[in-house]
Design an enzyme around this catalytic site. Sequence first.
Site, short mmCIF file in Angstrom:
data_model
loop_
_atom_site.label_atom_id
_atom_site.label_comp_id
_atom_site.label_asym_id
_atom_site.label_seq_id
_atom_site.Cartn_x
_atom_site.Cartn_y
_atom_site.Cartn_z
N HIS A 184 -6.43 -9.97 4.38
CA HIS A 184 -5.99 -10.84 3.29
C HIS A 184 -4.46 -10.93 3.23
O HIS A 184 -3.91 -12.00 2.99
CB HIS A 184 -6.54 -10.27 1.97
CG HIS A 184 -6.46 -11.23 0.83
ND1 HIS A 184 -7.49 -12.05 0.49
CD2 HIS A 184 -5.47 -11.49 -0.04
CE1 HIS A 184 -7.15 -12.79 -0.54
NE2 HIS A 184 -5.92 -12.46 -0.89
N HIS A 207 -11.22 -17.79 -3.78
CA HIS A 207 -11.65 -16.60 -4.52
C HIS A 207 -13.16 -16.43 -4.30
O HIS A 207 -13.94 -16.33 -5.24
CB HIS A 207 -11.30 -16.71 -6.01
CG HIS A 207 -10.63 -15.48 -6.53
ND1 HIS A 207 -10.79 -15.00 -7.80
CD2 HIS A 207 -9.80 -14.60 -5.92
CE1 HIS A 207 -10.08 -13.89 -7.96
NE2 HIS A 207 -9.47 -13.64 -6.83
#
Lengths: 735, 79
Positions: free
Chosen positions: A44, A90
């Site tokens: 990430h 998300h």
Amino acid sequence: MENLDKVLKSHKLSHEDYAHILEILGREPNLVEIGIFSAMWSEHCSYKSSKKYLNGFPTTAPWVIQGPGENAGVIDIGGGMAAVFKMESHNHPSFIEPFQGAATGVGGILRDIFTMGARPVANLNALRFGDVYGNETINRYQRHLVRGVVDGIGSYGNCMGVPTIGGEISFDSSYNGNILVNAFSLGICKSDEIFLGVAKGIGNPVIYVGSKTGRDGLGGAVMSSDSFTQESKSLRPTVQVGDPFTEKLLLEACLELFQTDHVVGIQDMGAAGLTSSSFEMAGKTGAGLKMDLDKVPAREEGMTPYEFMLSESQERMLICAKIGSEDAVIAIFQKWGLDAAVIGEVTDTGRMELYWHGQKCADMPIAPVSEEAPILDRPTAKPAYIDQIKDKTIDSYDTIDNQEAFEKMVSSLEVVDKSWVYQQYDSMVQTNTIKAPGSLDASVIRIKENGKALAMSSDCNPRYCYIDPHKGAALAVMESGRNVAMSGARPLAITDCLNFGNPQNPEVMWQFAHSCEGIKEACTKLNTPVVSGNVSLYNETDGTSVYPTPAIVMVGLNDSQESVLQSQLTQEGNELLLVGATKGEFGGSLYIKANFGETAGAIGAIDYDAELALWEFVIQANQKALLECAKDVSMGGIAIALAKLCATSNKGVDAQIELSERRYIFDESQSRAIVEVTSQNKEAVIAMAKALGLEIVTLGTIGGDRLKLNDIEMPLTQLQAIYFDTFAQMIEQDL
Amino acid sequence: MRAVVNVYLKEGVLDPQGKAIAHALDSLGFGELVKGVRVGKQMVLELDSNDEASAKVEVEKMCETLLANTVIEDYTIEF
């Protein structure tokens, strides 16, 4: 360190990583440092699998003020104003807790925008869910996810007073175990008042502002870089809860602060919280930082340095201010009822030194941690399925009546109106929305400050990307640009959100590599650089990866907000023209999917010149006020484009077109549009299209109480009942 | 028989509602005394049963599937 294997495993670090850490530190790390390495080197934060392919994206143009690498991209929109925008995923949090996951996704992207100094003025979202029809547990669960995600997005965006003006939603069984929730936000600021996430100037204070830090989302960045397994479904406490009221206060406080002269740099605390924000701010300038973690405002008692560094509590920012301005900065945040505390200062050591009640608890060189993250060159392999499906054409399937095919296609969830979704969003707050959700093609807002209008559109057809990742990704760029052009705006730049499966699977890496190439090619040819973006990998559950889904949002500028072109039929008696060539493209089409349940075929050659000519045609014809409306022809072909126009405009159409094959009314050839003209302007429009080298033919006339196109026909009342009621009936069946 | 279900946010999960109430109490002058507020909810179920053990199993199922969002909430059951 005791239990080294276990510690490394729980931090998703390999033994090679550990050897590298020993080399960087010249000693054994402690647990705080391990936690920091783990977060900074997660997929990430470090983009370790994707970096190789992202390098080389076109990122510059005369109108690009800030490309990738900051919180968001920035383009010049004239009159001294700039547009700041980005899209982010998300996905994992939304699958675990749909409401809070989606809400905090919106909160995160909004912070990315206002950190740059811009006030958010428009949101979009791109959502993908699994099989929502049926009565199996999975179907009921997917409907629950749809309701939760939409509720969460609406809740956060509405509370913040930012309109959600559009987006897209689609369904495929590849998303059954991994839904995709991509949130886009765009803000406006003066082009010379942009703030960056940097820390510099020895002795300058580092100030923490916003909410207190709790134990929420501990290790969220690590979690989102991991695939789901049955076991990880109990990974529950990592979900954060959003507090939009606090974010609204934070937004106003930050914008007030930006009017002063106190700020050197500012960064929001998103994934990996204080760790990534502090390392990024110092990493960009080569400075060092010294921070006292015991000074961070805490929500709970007994929190440790490890927890402070890795917490993902929402609604927080890190500011590097000028020496002597501490009290003034803190006063602004206290006025808005927010916590603010000086927690450290900038040094010249190039090191991150962390203290806990006066004791040093971590000491690491910043550059190697943020820049020497392992860059992987993962193996790629062409997926076997591609060769199995590429030779399929419409002739590989049974022949069916066009009428029967049309009825199936028009009631498909991908086609029908999604007002059940967008009516939960406030699309009108701030009163600048010109083209609202449900009005087809791009969404448009006006910019009061310079009299212009911004158009934006989120697009990606995952079926195209599945059968041909390269061309599919390029077509996503093209379609988002085409939608923007249909409103009379000139497409300027994109942001992307690249959602893929497990990068350890060579076939997924192949899809990723080829999609990146497709985006590069399309953005270069169309001169619409990439200014920001996000990569989400590991969208895989129990070995099943999602379809490659590179969601693209194109942003374009219309020089006059008075001349925004609508995508609705305006006047009975006016004529419709089809612009662009119909070539018989059915690869990945809705026709094959809706009628035969397959995603198959190949995508034909991409003609960027034709696409650019089409954009130019609509933009120029609109400037001369020759067009009444424009709508692109995409999924489902001419028939579905006309059906949408009729249903949303409450008007019938009588159309007849000569095609080399009767099924071509459903063909999905690119670079086509339907435009409405008055009989008076018709010849001028045709001449203009021909001058640009575009094919143009008369399609039909507006009027009557039904849609008629060659051998298909449907009364308007029936069409509207299907178009407007199908989605609500599906989603509300459990309520 | 009556079952009382208390549903409350897990420890460590942010409680914006509790935060707002704490803020309001503070502005009313209770700030010195009140250090924090957590808000939960109580549900009282009227049950047609005399067997506490079997009822408890059923109420637990209700909590897991509907009454509590077990991702962020815990619950207790009292009879």
